[in-house]
Design a protein around this motif. Structure first.
Motif, PDB file in Angstrom:
ATOM      1  N   TYR A 128       0.803  -1.224   0.000  1.00  0.00           N
ATOM      2  CA  TYR A 128       0.000   0.000   0.000  1.00  0.00           C
ATOM      3  C   TYR A 128       0.841   1.282   0.000  1.00  0.00           C
ATOM      4  CZ  TYR A 128      -4.239  -2.693   0.738  1.00  0.00           C
ATOM      5  OH  TYR A 128      -5.301  -3.561   0.582  1.00  0.00           O
ATOM      6  N   ALA A 129       2.158   1.162  -0.092  1.00  0.00           N
ATOM      7  CA  ALA A 129       3.001   2.348  -0.223  1.00  0.00           C
ATOM      8  C   ALA A 129       2.725   3.029  -1.565  1.00  0.00           C
ATOM      9  CB  ALA A 129       4.469   1.948  -0.112  1.00  0.00           C
ATOM     10  N   PRO A 130       3.055   4.313  -1.695  1.00  0.00           N
ATOM     11  CA  PRO A 130       2.787   5.013  -2.963  1.00  0.00           C
ATOM     12  C   PRO A 130       3.398   4.336  -4.180  1.00  0.00           C
ATOM     13  CG  PRO A 130       3.324   6.586  -1.253  1.00  0.00           C
ATOM     14  CD  PRO A 130       3.547   5.229  -0.663  1.00  0.00           C
ATOM     15  N   THR A 131       4.453   3.539  -3.988  1.00  0.00           N
ATOM     16  CA  THR A 131       5.069   2.816  -5.104  1.00  0.00           C
ATOM     17  C   THR A 131       4.670   1.350  -5.126  1.00  0.00           C
ATOM     18  OG1 THR A 131       7.041   2.415  -3.736  1.00  0.00           O
ATOM     19  CG2 THR A 131       7.051   4.371  -5.160  1.00  0.00           C
ATOM     20  N   GLY A 132       3.770   0.943  -4.241  1.00  0.00           N
ATOM     21  CA  GLY A 132       3.375  -0.449  -4.148  1.00  0.00           C
ATOM     22  C   GLY A 132       2.379  -0.853  -5.214  1.00  0.00           C
ATOM     23  N   GLY A 135      -0.910   0.656  -3.765  1.00  0.00           N
ATOM     24  CA  GLY A 135      -0.728   2.047  -3.359  1.00  0.00           C
ATOM     25  C   GLY A 135      -0.524   3.011  -4.516  1.00  0.00           C
ATOM     26  N   GLN A 136       0.082   2.540  -5.602  1.00  0.00           N
ATOM     27  CA  GLN A 136       0.314   3.436  -6.737  1.00  0.00           C
ATOM     28  C   GLN A 136      -0.990   3.882  -7.391  1.00  0.00           C
ATOM     29  OE1 GLN A 136       2.319   1.492 -10.035  1.00  0.00           O
ATOM     30  NE2 GLN A 136       1.522  -0.524  -9.436  1.00  0.00           N
ATOM     31  N   TYR A 137      -1.989   3.021  -7.341  1.00  0.00           N
ATOM     32  CA  TYR A 137      -3.290   3.403  -7.899  1.00  0.00           C
ATOM     33  C   TYR A 137      -4.059   4.298  -6.930  1.00  0.00           C
ATOM     34  CZ  TYR A 137      -2.237  -0.344 -11.196  1.00  0.00           C
ATOM     35  OH  TYR A 137      -1.632  -1.132 -12.140  1.00  0.00           O
ATOM     36  N   LEU A 138      -3.930   4.046  -5.638  1.00  0.00           N
ATOM     37  CA  LEU A 138      -4.553   4.934  -4.661  1.00  0.00           C
ATOM     38  C   LEU A 138      -3.924   6.317  -4.696  1.00  0.00           C
ATOM     39  CD1 LEU A 138      -4.829   2.522  -1.577  1.00  0.00           C
ATOM     40  CD2 LEU A 138      -6.617   3.136  -3.221  1.00  0.00           C
ATOM     41  N   ASP A 139      -2.622   6.361  -4.954  1.00  0.00           N
ATOM     42  CA  ASP A 139      -1.915   7.640  -4.993  1.00  0.00           C
ATOM     43  C   ASP A 139      -2.419   8.524  -6.125  1.00  0.00           C
ATOM     44  OD1 ASP A 139       0.334   9.290  -3.913  1.00  0.00           O
ATOM     45  OD2 ASP A 139       1.091   9.032  -5.953  1.00  0.00           O
ATOM     46  N   ARG A 140      -2.868   7.934  -7.207  1.00  0.00           N
ATOM     47  CA  ARG A 140      -3.395   8.715  -8.324  1.00  0.00           C
ATOM     48  C   ARG A 140      -4.655   9.488  -7.939  1.00  0.00           C
ATOM     49  NH1 ARG A 140      -2.942   4.277 -13.300  1.00  0.00           N
ATOM     50  NH2 ARG A 140      -0.662   3.981 -13.166  1.00  0.00           N
ATOM     51  N   PHE A 141      -5.388   8.950  -6.959  1.00  0.00           N
ATOM     52  CA  PHE A 141      -6.599   9.619  -6.479  1.00  0.00           C
ATOM     53  C   PHE A 141      -6.343  10.424  -5.204  1.00  0.00           C
ATOM     54  CE2 PHE A 141      -8.028   5.915  -8.876  1.00  0.00           C
ATOM     55  CZ  PHE A 141      -8.977   6.471  -9.728  1.00  0.00           C
ATOM     56  N   VAL A 146      -0.537   4.439   3.652  1.00  0.00           N
ATOM     57  CA  VAL A 146       0.559   4.170   4.587  1.00  0.00           C
ATOM     58  C   VAL A 146       0.796   5.403   5.450  1.00  0.00           C
ATOM     59  CG1 VAL A 146       3.006   3.570   4.767  1.00  0.00           C
ATOM     60  CG2 VAL A 146       1.592   2.533   2.988  1.00  0.00           C
ATOM     61  N   TYR A 147       1.071   5.151   6.745  1.00  0.00           N
ATOM     62  CA  TYR A 147       1.329   6.208   7.724  1.00  0.00           C
ATOM     63  C   TYR A 147       0.120   7.119   7.937  1.00  0.00           C
ATOM     64  CZ  TYR A 147       5.996   4.638   6.407  1.00  0.00           C
ATOM     65  OH  TYR A 147       7.100   3.857   6.108  1.00  0.00           O
ATOM     66  N   THR A 148      -1.065   6.534   7.815  1.00  0.00           N
ATOM     67  CA  THR A 148      -2.317   7.251   8.062  1.00  0.00           C
ATOM     68  C   THR A 148      -3.259   6.332   8.839  1.00  0.00           C
ATOM     69  OG1 THR A 148      -3.362   6.482   6.008  1.00  0.00           O
ATOM     70  CG2 THR A 148      -2.073   8.534   5.885  1.00  0.00           C
ATOM     71  N   PRO A 149      -4.329   6.890   9.421  1.00  0.00           N
ATOM     72  CA  PRO A 149      -5.319   6.016  10.081  1.00  0.00           C
ATOM     73  C   PRO A 149      -5.910   4.969   9.147  1.00  0.00           C
ATOM     74  CG  PRO A 149      -5.625   8.285  10.771  1.00  0.00           C
ATOM     75  CD  PRO A 149      -4.598   8.317   9.679  1.00  0.00           C
ATOM     76  N   LEU A 150      -5.952   5.279   7.847  1.00  0.00           N
ATOM     77  CA  LEU A 150      -6.450   4.288   6.886  1.00  0.00           C
ATOM     78  C   LEU A 150      -5.576   3.037   6.904  1.00  0.00           C
ATOM     79  CD1 LEU A 150      -8.293   3.392   4.577  1.00  0.00           C
ATOM     80  CD2 LEU A 150      -6.811   4.666   2.992  1.00  0.00           C
TER      81      LEU A 150
END
Length: 286
Positions: A128-132, A135-141, A146-150
């Motif tokens: 789920y990291a921004p490069t994972g 995570g890379q698809y979540l980062d686009r939105f 990672v490192y959040t309550p989510l």
């Protein structure tokens, strides 16, 4: 005559109990339960009782402690609720349908039981990291996992899923197909059959799975510390704060936080079990 004697003997054995040596086995049970559960928990309250009420209240009402407790309980509740919904759906698919790879999927459900929590935390962080992978698809939105309550909710959802599935699965598997057939003959559609016939039988098991997943999430530590970032006032959970207090040799603060977590946990679990009992009794009477 002999038949009457056999019946009387059977009734007498039933009154005495099925397992021989009931008194001895009960003694071992209470001793084991005391050594493993009751005594360790009571020590926490005894240690916390050395604090005055003012000291105890001052510790548990600090902003950092309040934030960690709020994050732990809210995240655990959300994760258990997510598992309740999707765990029921997953159980339905596994029980009602046959498909290739069914046994593999059924076995994978138990993976959080066997997988070390630290390994789970590292894996979830990488995924789920921004490069994972995800995570890379979540980062686009603009979604940060990672490192959040989510991230805390994701980790707690991961470790709690098996409790819901394994609680519901045997009940759904043993549910008599004749009830669904009778409902269909009486003109009920699929949704009405599920809502009026199947779901009432599953509600007690759903409550059990929810409470187990919720309780497990409250005490989770290993899988959360990696993905949460452990930032005070933001992503620091209560178990981590207890460990931090112990590392700082603040035993009074650690036991005070542990005691308040136990008290709130007991109350919530009692409430959940009470609702489960009321629901079971309601459907049994009707």
């Amino acid at each position: 005559m002999n038949g009457g004697l056999e019946v009387a003997k059977t009734k007498q054995q039933h009154r005495k109990g099925v397992i021989p040596g009931w008194g001895l086995t009960m003694g071992f049970t209470l001793t084991y339960l005391s050594l493993i559960v009751l005594i360790p928990l009571s020590v926490i309250f005894l240690k916390a009782s050395t604090l005055s009420w003012e000291q105890f209240w001052q510790i548990v009402t600090t902003d950092r402690v309040a934030a960690s407790l709020r994050l732990s309980f809210v995240s655990s509740f959300i994760a258990a609720a997510i598992n309740l919904v999707f765990g029921l759906l997953l159980t339905w698919v596994l029980v009602k349908y046959d498909f290739p790879g069914k046994r593999i999927i059924d076995g994978l459900i138990d993976l959080p039981f066997a997988l070390p929590t630290a390994v789970a935390g590292i894996s979830l962080t990488a995924v789920y990291a921004p490069t994972g992978v995800i995570g890379q698809y979540l980062d686009r939105f603009g979604i940060e996992a990672v490192y959040t309550p989510l991230g805390v909710v994701i980790a707690l959802t991961f470790i709690g899923l098996p409790f819901v599935v394994r609680s519901i699965q045997p009940i759904l598997h043993d549910l008599d197909q004749q009830y669904e057939e009778a409902a269909a003959v009486l003109g009920a559609n699929r949704w009405q059959t599920f809502w009026k016939v199947i779901l009432p039988s599953l509600v007690p098991a759903m409550f059990t799975g929810f409470s187990l997943a919720f309780a497990r999430a409250l005490g989770e530590y290993g899988s959360v510390v990696f993905i949460s970032g452990n930032m005070p006032m933001k992503t620091e959970i209560a178990p981590l704060l207890i460990v931090t207090k112990l590392e700082q040799y603040d035993y009074e603060g650690a036991t005070a936080i542990a005691a308040i977590v136990l008290i709130i946990s007991f109350f919530l679990l009692f409430l959940i079990n009470y609702l489960q009992w009321r629901t079971s009794r309601k459907y049994f009477i009707h």
